[in-house]
Design a protein around this motif. Structure first.
Motif, PDB file in Angstrom:
ATOM      1  N   PHE B  29      -0.309  45.113   8.376  1.00  0.00           N
ATOM      2  CA  PHE B  29      -0.016  45.826   7.128  1.00  0.00           C
ATOM      3  C   PHE B  29      -0.784  45.194   5.971  1.00  0.00           C
ATOM      4  N   SER B  30      -0.703  43.868   5.900  1.00  0.00           N
ATOM      5  CA  SER B  30      -1.357  43.167   4.802  1.00  0.00           C
ATOM      6  C   SER B  30      -2.870  43.370   4.842  1.00  0.00           C
ATOM      7  N   TYR B  33      -3.385  47.646   4.149  1.00  0.00           N
ATOM      8  CA  TYR B  33      -2.657  48.620   3.340  1.00  0.00           C
ATOM      9  C   TYR B  33      -3.455  49.192   2.188  1.00  0.00           C
ATOM     10  N   PHE B  40      -1.528  50.469  10.765  1.00  0.00           N
ATOM     11  CA  PHE B  40      -0.180  49.929  10.765  1.00  0.00           C
ATOM     12  C   PHE B  40       0.799  50.878  11.452  1.00  0.00           C
TER      13      PHE B  40
END
Lengths: 595, 407
Positions: B29-30, B33, B40
């Motif tokens: 995610f990091s 995003y 993700f």
């Protein structure tokens, strides 16, 4: 060696690896961390978003309608911005310091390491001030962006629409994450409908910067950069000269003009007056300007071509004729007695003349109200609704700009709901028969309907865009709906003959007759309880090979024949014959007769 | 002994697997995003599906898995041949089948098949089970690995081929290979590394090998012969090195000194070391890593996912992740030890050695102690084939626990 010993050998082996890694991590993260952090700062990369210019709009002959011009946008990179400079920057940008700091806090859609757009369309002196003090004002920068420019001396406000800075609310609501703060998004008209084509695709440039935000150079020699893709151009069916002329004729009036090419539905001109200056929205938009437009009593933001719902008056009589013919209530030769008035129940409905027993063609020519009072009763509400729908009323035409109205086409269901089941008086149908009462149509619906009659039943979805020209110069034709209204040809021929006589016989628009181009049409007057009546005209030309179909609506201009008909006549003749011809054969505005 | 349906679930493996998956999802995610990709959500979907799959697999009785193992192995080999013919080429390797938006990597599933086939081979025989110290069984075991390795090297996918080779020794060791034989196999590798590093290292390595060989107190002539072979290998390392592709040479060199090639193969190593190192004790915080967020390391959600843990969660986070991997490997080895079923016991060792090898190479690469070899970090790197394949492995590992008392 037994199995238990082997298990412990493996455990020891893994434990050794684990500690080697932990020691290595400790070395990197605990003992050389500061050094590596400095390295990490040194290596910051700034992503510069490259916003491509929006696509342009061209008319049917390749003339530019909507253009771009360069402007400066000030950006701030939050991670590098020194808060001590806040007041200074706010002053330069003519913002309140609180406003600017609020702005910085709310930056959406990009992270704090990348520049965010703070103010668009700033003056050159702002840019030169920033450039001169670059070393001191870290994190403050500017970009050159294209903003809208309108090169012609007409407006087209409601057609082209405007593109403006995306609001915080829409940024949060967007699906995906294409837009970031300060981006421009099509908000009305064609700008909104074709947003995805016009906007292009953003590109990105990666620049290595040092701790102070000074640019060191392109990352990896620019190999990772993603170039932007320019927006696609729209090629419209609009005729620039006709549009300009139509706007001139409508100057200081309230109303609508729309002309289409009946063969394919392409819009030739589209005027809604009063309107507004689109360039007010091109750069920075003063909220006050928008507020004033929104609250103007003349409603300049209201699109009178697509959002108006007025009764069509006598221009509705073609629809009634076709409905009665196709439903078998009349034939092309059968006659109905038309004395000067019609009494239904205890109410008498007046007409402006007594015509004797006449057929449908004559009824259209003289706009005989009694003929249509009777037809209204005879075809009944179900046929009324069925044929209204078939000719494109009570439903959106699908024109390619947003917020179109469906209008109001009464049905049995509607009347039952409004008055109670079967409690509504049949007498309603008498007024509905002449296009008055609880009936609402928009000029765009009227133009499409007239074009369909001109084309003997070929109904084309009216639209602006004919082609989209992509970045690589390929052109993509847009396809729009076309359908055939399934009725015998002779019905259309009878109705068209009536429209021919309105102009070329003894009808209500005989004042606009032209010797070279055979114009046909029908006047109408919408009764208005709160002021002067609205003037309608629908028509097409030339009679044998229709190239233009038109609808003109003049609010509070009285009879159809006195305002709408001559204006439509001028435009049709101008389109077919050109400027000089039209001036030589000028159609005069006259005091028209009742229809 | 009818048991509750939920009894017998290996909770240690279940919880640790879920923990690692969660950390991986946070990291993906990091890393993605801001990029507008759906990595993700895809990984999340398949992680949820994968946990279910793992639980289902853990209920399958060992005899059914054993029975199907040769067929599964055969099928994997066919797929490996087909991928060479019809596969899709991604970054230079033909290792993918593409179905719609998804890529499927047959070599990931061949890992499981090969382990199971060897486990089945070594656990069945007329007289109990096969003695690995017999040359014929030794060679057959090797062949089970070599066939897929040859096919995968044709793709070419060096990293995955090494994964297959890495399982041979642990499996044989577990199956009863004598320490002496094991050492004979390992010694040339020790010598080779020494020789590569320079003359002094080479001599030291040679001395160590000689001493250990003597300590086994086997036939002096055999010992001497082996020493001679090792000596020759040591001298031929240089020649072999020169025969490698230049990019392979560069990668090996960059392990020992990344600064030799800061923008080429050393680039990722330097950047990932900087990313991890700048994390400090507790990291920069979730979504705050500058190296991660600035996309300094390309495709960070795949092979370099561990950097993001290092940068955003610091030393503490990095060690916790390592610890989780160690725990799952220990638990699988312990399941192998407890299991009375030799088939599952060997399979567990095969799987734990695959996980260990992935961990050592992948984490080692990001912290700069291993060459850059593109293999994923188990259960964390983005990749659906790899994710599902590891979850099937842990699922079989869990079944070893459930059926530990069945022969």
């Amino acid at each position: 060696m037994d199995i238990e010993k082997r298990k412990y050998v493996i455990y020891v082996f893994c434990t050794v690896i684990f500690f080697v890694f932990v020691i290595r991590l400790a070395y990197l993260q605990l003992f050389t961390s500061e050094e590596l952090s400095r390295e990490s700062d040194k290596n910051s990369v700034k992503t510069i978003t490259l916003t491509p210019p929006r696509g342009l709009m061209y008319d049917r002959n390749g003339k530019v309608l909507v253009d771009n011009k360069p402007s400066y946008t000030v950006t701030i990179t939050p991670s590098q911005f020194d808060k001590n400079n806040l007041n200074e920057i706010a002053g330069v940008l003519e913002l309140k310091p609180e406003e600017l700091s609020e702005n910085l806090k709310n930056i959406k859609g990009t992270n704090r390491f990348n520049p965010a757009k703070i103010k668009r369309d700033v003056e050159f002196k702002v840019v030169s001030y920033i450039a001169e003090n670059k070393d001191r004002l870290s994190g403050v920068d500017y970009q050159i962006e294209a903003i809208r420019y309108y090169p012609n001396n007409f407006r087209g406000s409601h057609s082209f629409g405007y593109a403006s800075e995306i609001s915080q609310k829409n940024l949060e609501k967007q699906i995906g994450n294409y837009y970031t703060q300060g981006d421009v998004v099509g908000s009305s008209g064609l700008e909104a409908t074709y947003e995805n084509d016009l906007r292009g695709v953003k590109g990105y440039k990666f620049i290595t910067v040092d701790v102070k935000g000074r640019e060191i150079g392109g990352l990896n020699e620019g190999k990772n950069d993603i170039p932007p893709v320019n927006g696609s151009d729209l090629i419209l069916g609009m005729d620039k000269e006709l549009q300009e002329y139509a706007e001139k004729l409508m100057e200081n009036k309230r109303g609508a003009v729309i002309a289409v090419d009946p063969k394919n539905g392409e819009i030739l001109c589209f005027v809604s007056k009063p309107d507004y200056d689109l360039s007010l929205f091109a750069g920075k938009t003063d909220p006050k300007v928008f507020y004033n437009l929104l609250n103007d009593e003349e409603k300049p933001l209201f699109n009178r071509v697509t959002q108006t719902k007025y009764p069509p008056g006598s221009t509705w009589k073609m629809m009634m004729s076709l409905a009665a013919l196709d439903a078998g209530v009349i034939t092309t030769t059968s006659t109905i007695a038309c004395p000067g008035s019609f009494t239904y129940g205890n109410r008498t409905f007046e007409d402006h003349g007594a015509y004797g027993a006449i057929n449908v063609v004559r009824a259209l020519e003289v706009s005989a109200n009694v003929f249509y009072y009777k037809l209204g009763l005879q075809i009944g509400i179900d046929n009324y609704h069925k044929y209204g729908k078939l000719l494109g009323f009570g439903t959106k035409t699908g024109i390619d700009i947003p917020n179109e109205t469906s209008g109001l086409l009464p049905s049995r269901e509607y009347l039952d709901k409004r008055y109670g089941v079967n409690k509504w008086p049949q007498g309603l149908l008498v007024s509905l028969g002449i296009g008055q009462g609880e009936l609402g149509v928009s000029p765009v619906q009227m133009a499409a309907y007239t074009a369909a009659i001109a084309m003997n039943g070929l109904y084309c979805q009216p639209h602006f865009v004919s082609k989209i020209r992509r970045n690589d110069n390929t052109e993509e034709s847009k396809s729009f709906e076309q359908r055939r209204i399934d009725m015998p040809l002779k019905y259309f021929e009878a109705v068209k003959k009536g429209m021919f006589l309105v102009v070329n016989g003894t009808g209500t628009a005989k004042g606009i007759v032209n010797k070279d181009f055979i114009l046909s049409g029908k006047t109408g007057t919408a009764q208005n309880s709160s002021g002067k009546n609205h003037s309608w005209f629908v028509g097409f030309a030339p009679f044998d090979d229709p190239q233009i179909a038109i609808c003109v609506l003049g609010e509070n201009e009285g009879w159809g024949a006195s305002f709408a008909a001559p204006l439509a006549g001028k435009l049709m003749v101008r389109y077919l014959g050109g400027e000089q011809y039209e001036l030589d054969n000028e159609i005069k505005m006259v005091n028209g007769q009742p229809d | 002994m009818k048991k509750n349906f939920f009894e017998g679930i290996d909770l240690t493996v279940l919880f640790i697997t879920t923990g690692i998956l969660t950390a991986g999802l946070l990291a993906i995610f990091s890393a993605t995003y801001t990029s507008g990709t759906d990595y993700f959500s895809r990984q999340l979907t398949f992680a949820l599906f994968g946990i279910l799959l793992m639980l289902v697999v853990s209920y399958i009785p060992p005899r059914i898995i054993a029975k199907g193992s040769y067929a599964f192995y055969g099928l994997s080999l066919i797929l490996l041949v087909l991928v060479l013919l019809f596969g899709k080429k991604i970054s230079g390797s033909k290792s993918w089948f593409s179905f719609g938006g998804f890529g499927i990597q047959p070599s990931e599933f061949a890992k499981i098949a090969t382990v199971l086939a060897i486990a089945n081979f070594l656990s069945t025989s007329d007289e109990g089970f096969k003695n690995i110290n017999k040359p014929v069984n030794f060679i057959k075991t090797c062949l089970f690995v070599f066939v897929p390795v040859i096919l995968i090297m044709r793709q070419p996918d060096m990293g995955t081929s090494l994964v297959f080779l890495s399982m041979i020794l642990p499996i044989m060791f577990w199956a009863g290979l004598s320490p002496y034989a094991l050492f004979i196999i390992i010694s040339p590798a020790i010598i080779a590394v020494g020789a590569f590093l320079g003359m002094n290292y080479f001599i030291t390595a040679l001395v160590i090998v000689a001493v250990v060989l003597l300590l086994f107190k086997k036939n002096i002539f055999i010992t001497a012969g082996i020493l001679v072979i090792n000596f020759v290998i040591g001298f031929s390392v240089d020649t072999l090195y020169k025969k490698l592709q230049p990019y392979q040479q560069a990668r090996i060199k960059a392990v020992f000194d990344p600064s030799t090639d800061p923008l080429g193969s050393g680039y990722n190593v330097i950047q990932s070391k900087v990313a991890i190192g700048s994390g400090g004790l507790f990291g920069k915080g979730f979504l705050q890593g500058t190296q991660t967020q600035l996309k300094f390391i390309p495709e960070q959600w795949t092979d370099f996912i561990y950097c993001m843990i290092g940068e955003e969660f610091g030393f503490a986070g990095s060690v916790i992740i390592l610890l989780l991997y160690m725990l799952i490997i220990f638990q699988l080895v312990n399941n192998a030890y407890l299991s009375k079923n030799r088939f599952l016991s060997i399979a567990c060792i095969g799987f734990s050695s695959i996980i260990l090898f992935h961990l050592v190479i992948n984490v080692g690469m990001t912290i700069g102690v291993m060459p850059v070899i593109g293999i994923p970090l188990p259960l964390m790197s983005y990749g659906i084939s790899s994710l599902l394949s590891f979850l099937v492995m842990t699922g079989i590992g869990m079944s070893a626990y459930r059926y530990r008392n069945q022969y």
